[in-house]
Design an enzyme around this catalytic site. Structure first.
Site, PDB file in Angstrom:
ATOM      1  N   ASN A   9      30.298  23.527 -27.618  1.00  7.10           N
ATOM      2  CA  ASN A   9      28.853  23.345 -27.827  1.00  7.10           C
ATOM      3  C   ASN A   9      28.318  24.622 -28.458  1.00  7.10           C
ATOM      4  O   ASN A   9      28.190  25.637 -27.785  1.00  7.10           O
ATOM      5  CB  ASN A   9      28.185  23.064 -26.467  1.00  7.10           C
ATOM      6  CG  ASN A   9      26.673  22.999 -26.576  1.00  7.10           C
ATOM      7  OD1 ASN A   9      26.122  22.975 -27.678  1.00  7.10           O
ATOM      8  ND2 ASN A   9      26.004  22.967 -25.435  1.00  7.10           N
ATOM      9  N   LYS A  11      25.410  25.220 -29.555  1.00  4.38           N
ATOM     10  CA  LYS A  11      23.993  25.482 -29.255  1.00  4.38           C
ATOM     11  C   LYS A  11      23.248  25.869 -30.542  1.00  4.38           C
ATOM     12  O   LYS A  11      23.600  25.361 -31.614  1.00  4.38           O
ATOM     13  CB  LYS A  11      23.872  26.536 -28.146  1.00  4.38           C
ATOM     14  CG  LYS A  11      24.747  26.162 -26.930  1.00  4.38           C
ATOM     15  CD  LYS A  11      24.513  26.992 -25.714  1.00  4.38           C
ATOM     16  CE  LYS A  11      25.427  26.518 -24.586  1.00  4.38           C
ATOM     17  NZ  LYS A  11      25.232  27.229 -23.333  1.00  4.38           N
ATOM     18  N   HIS A  94      22.096  18.307 -21.314  1.00  2.00           N
ATOM     19  CA  HIS A  94      22.488  19.710 -21.120  1.00  2.00           C
ATOM     20  C   HIS A  94      21.410  20.441 -20.320  1.00  2.00           C
ATOM     21  O   HIS A  94      20.217  20.186 -20.497  1.00  2.00           O
ATOM     22  CB  HIS A  94      22.718  20.394 -22.470  1.00  2.00           C
ATOM     23  CG  HIS A  94      23.406  21.707 -22.316  1.00  2.00           C
ATOM     24  ND1 HIS A  94      22.733  22.846 -21.967  1.00  2.00           N
ATOM     25  CD2 HIS A  94      24.718  22.040 -22.411  1.00  2.00           C
ATOM     26  CE1 HIS A  94      23.605  23.842 -21.865  1.00  2.00           C
ATOM     27  NE2 HIS A  94      24.808  23.383 -22.126  1.00  2.00           N
ATOM     28  N   GLU A  96      20.128  23.214 -20.647  1.00  5.41           N
ATOM     29  CA  GLU A  96      19.099  23.885 -21.471  1.00  5.41           C
ATOM     30  C   GLU A  96      18.057  22.884 -21.946  1.00  5.41           C
ATOM     31  O   GLU A  96      16.875  23.219 -22.070  1.00  5.41           O
ATOM     32  CB  GLU A  96      19.781  24.622 -22.639  1.00  5.41           C
ATOM     33  CG  GLU A  96      20.530  25.850 -22.144  1.00  5.41           C
ATOM     34  CD  GLU A  96      21.786  26.191 -22.916  1.00  5.41           C
ATOM     35  OE1 GLU A  96      21.960  25.710 -24.051  1.00  5.41           O
ATOM     36  OE2 GLU A  96      22.612  26.945 -22.362  1.00  5.41           O
ATOM     37  N   GLU A 166      28.331  21.152 -15.259  1.00  3.47           N
ATOM     38  CA  GLU A 166      28.036  22.518 -15.681  1.00  3.47           C
ATOM     39  C   GLU A 166      27.061  23.153 -14.689  1.00  3.47           C
ATOM     40  O   GLU A 166      25.843  22.971 -14.808  1.00  3.47           O
ATOM     41  CB  GLU A 166      27.401  22.524 -17.076  1.00  3.47           C
ATOM     42  CG  GLU A 166      28.282  21.924 -18.153  1.00  3.47           C
ATOM     43  CD  GLU A 166      27.920  22.450 -19.544  1.00  3.47           C
ATOM     44  OE1 GLU A 166      28.811  22.998 -20.192  1.00  3.47           O
ATOM     45  OE2 GLU A 166      26.765  22.325 -19.964  1.00  3.47           O
ATOM     46  N   GLY A 172      26.655  30.847 -19.486  1.00  5.86           N
ATOM     47  CA  GLY A 172      26.285  32.036 -20.256  1.00  5.86           C
ATOM     48  C   GLY A 172      26.113  33.286 -19.403  1.00  5.86           C
ATOM     49  O   GLY A 172      25.577  34.291 -19.859  1.00  5.86           O
ATOM     50  N   SER A 212      30.979  29.422 -18.666  1.00  2.41           N
ATOM     51  CA  SER A 212      31.759  30.648 -18.820  1.00  2.41           C
ATOM     52  C   SER A 212      33.269  30.421 -18.834  1.00  2.41           C
ATOM     53  O   SER A 212      34.021  31.236 -18.305  1.00  2.41           O
ATOM     54  CB  SER A 212      31.365  31.675 -17.754  1.00  2.41           C
ATOM     55  OG  SER A 212      29.990  32.025 -17.884  1.00  2.41           O
TER      56      SER A 212
END
Ligand code: 13P
Length: 249
Positions: A9, A11, A94, A96, A166, A172, A212
């Site tokens: 991904n 992003k 996701h 985010e 996730e 991240g 990660s």
């Protein structure tokens, strides 16, 4: 046997020439594998990525889409638009999107329906936040996200679903769920699907871990029986790292 998948991904990273350059490197570096390898560049570079990978086994997937077929939704992208340039798979839910763009379970359920209706495959993301885990609510949160976003679909539609667990605290941050924590949650997810549907459906669905994943920890995470691959963020932006993660599957 479940499909193994490693998906990158990207992003909101890589402009047009950077996308071309990273794909060129990936074409030469990704090792032979029976797993599916996917890359998700940003919308504006999807069409060029599809062209560049036309003779590669890597699949180009989208990071998001809108639920409507078309209409007055300024700035949005429909399933049909994605399909018209050769995209067959879309990432939905996701963390985010959930955190920064207000996408909740009800909206995601509509997006899932739109994608399935268009015959697309969905990589459905979900996962708890740090305070959920600290308060021992992580199983409940994950169960609720699955129920609200996904469990209205028919048994037959699960063929089009890939799950990506996730944990938000691992995205991240450099902090990974331990292989044991990933396995524990993936087993719980399978048990939850078996309860809502049946064992066959639960055993068939591919469940990716994301958060990660790096060359140094991929082997151990992927070795767990209920972990069927990874959804990779930061490490997917470096060809050597992504190739090493693919090699680990
Ligand atoms: P990182 O691998 O950078 O933690 O990101 C994971 C992720 O969000 C993939 O969708």
């Amino acid at each position: 046997m479940r499909n193994k998948i490693v998906a990158g991904n990207w992003k909101m990273n890589n402009n047009s020439s950077e996308t071309a350059e990273l794909l060129t490197q990936l074409i030469s570096k990704i090792p032979e594998t029976t797993a599916e390898v996917m890359v998700a560049p940003t919308f504006v570079n999807l069409a060029q990525a599809v062209k560049q990978l036309s003779t590669s086994s890597m699949e180009v997937v989208a990071q998001n889409m809108h639920f409507a077929e078309n209409g007055a939704y300024t700035g949005e992208i429909s399933a049909n638009m994605l399909q018209s340039i050769g995209i067959k798979t879309v990432i939905l839910g996701h963390s985010e999107r959930r955190a920064y763009f207000g996408e909740d379970d009800a909206l995601l359920a509509k997006k899932v329906d739109a994608a399935l209706k268009a015959n697309m495959r969905v990589i459905f993301c979900f996962g708890e936040e740090l305070q959920d885990r600290k308060s021992d609510n992580h199983f409940k949160v994950v169960e609720t996200q699955l129920k609200n976003g996904l469990f209205h679909i028919d048994k037959g539609q699960w063929k089009q679903i890939v799950l990506a667990y996730e944990p938000v605290w691992a995205i991240g941050t450099g902090e990974t769920a331990s292989p044991e924590q990933a396995q524990e949650m993936h087993a719980f997810i399978r048990k939850t699907i078996a309860g809502a549907y049946d064992q066959e459906t639960a055993e068939m669905v591919t469940i990716l871990y994301g958060g990660s994943v790096k060359p140094g920890n991929a082997n151990e995470i992927f070795s767990k029986p209920d972990v069927d691959g990874g959804l990779i963020g930061g490490a997917a932006l470096a060809a050597d790292d992504f190739a090493a993660i693919v090699a680990a599957i």
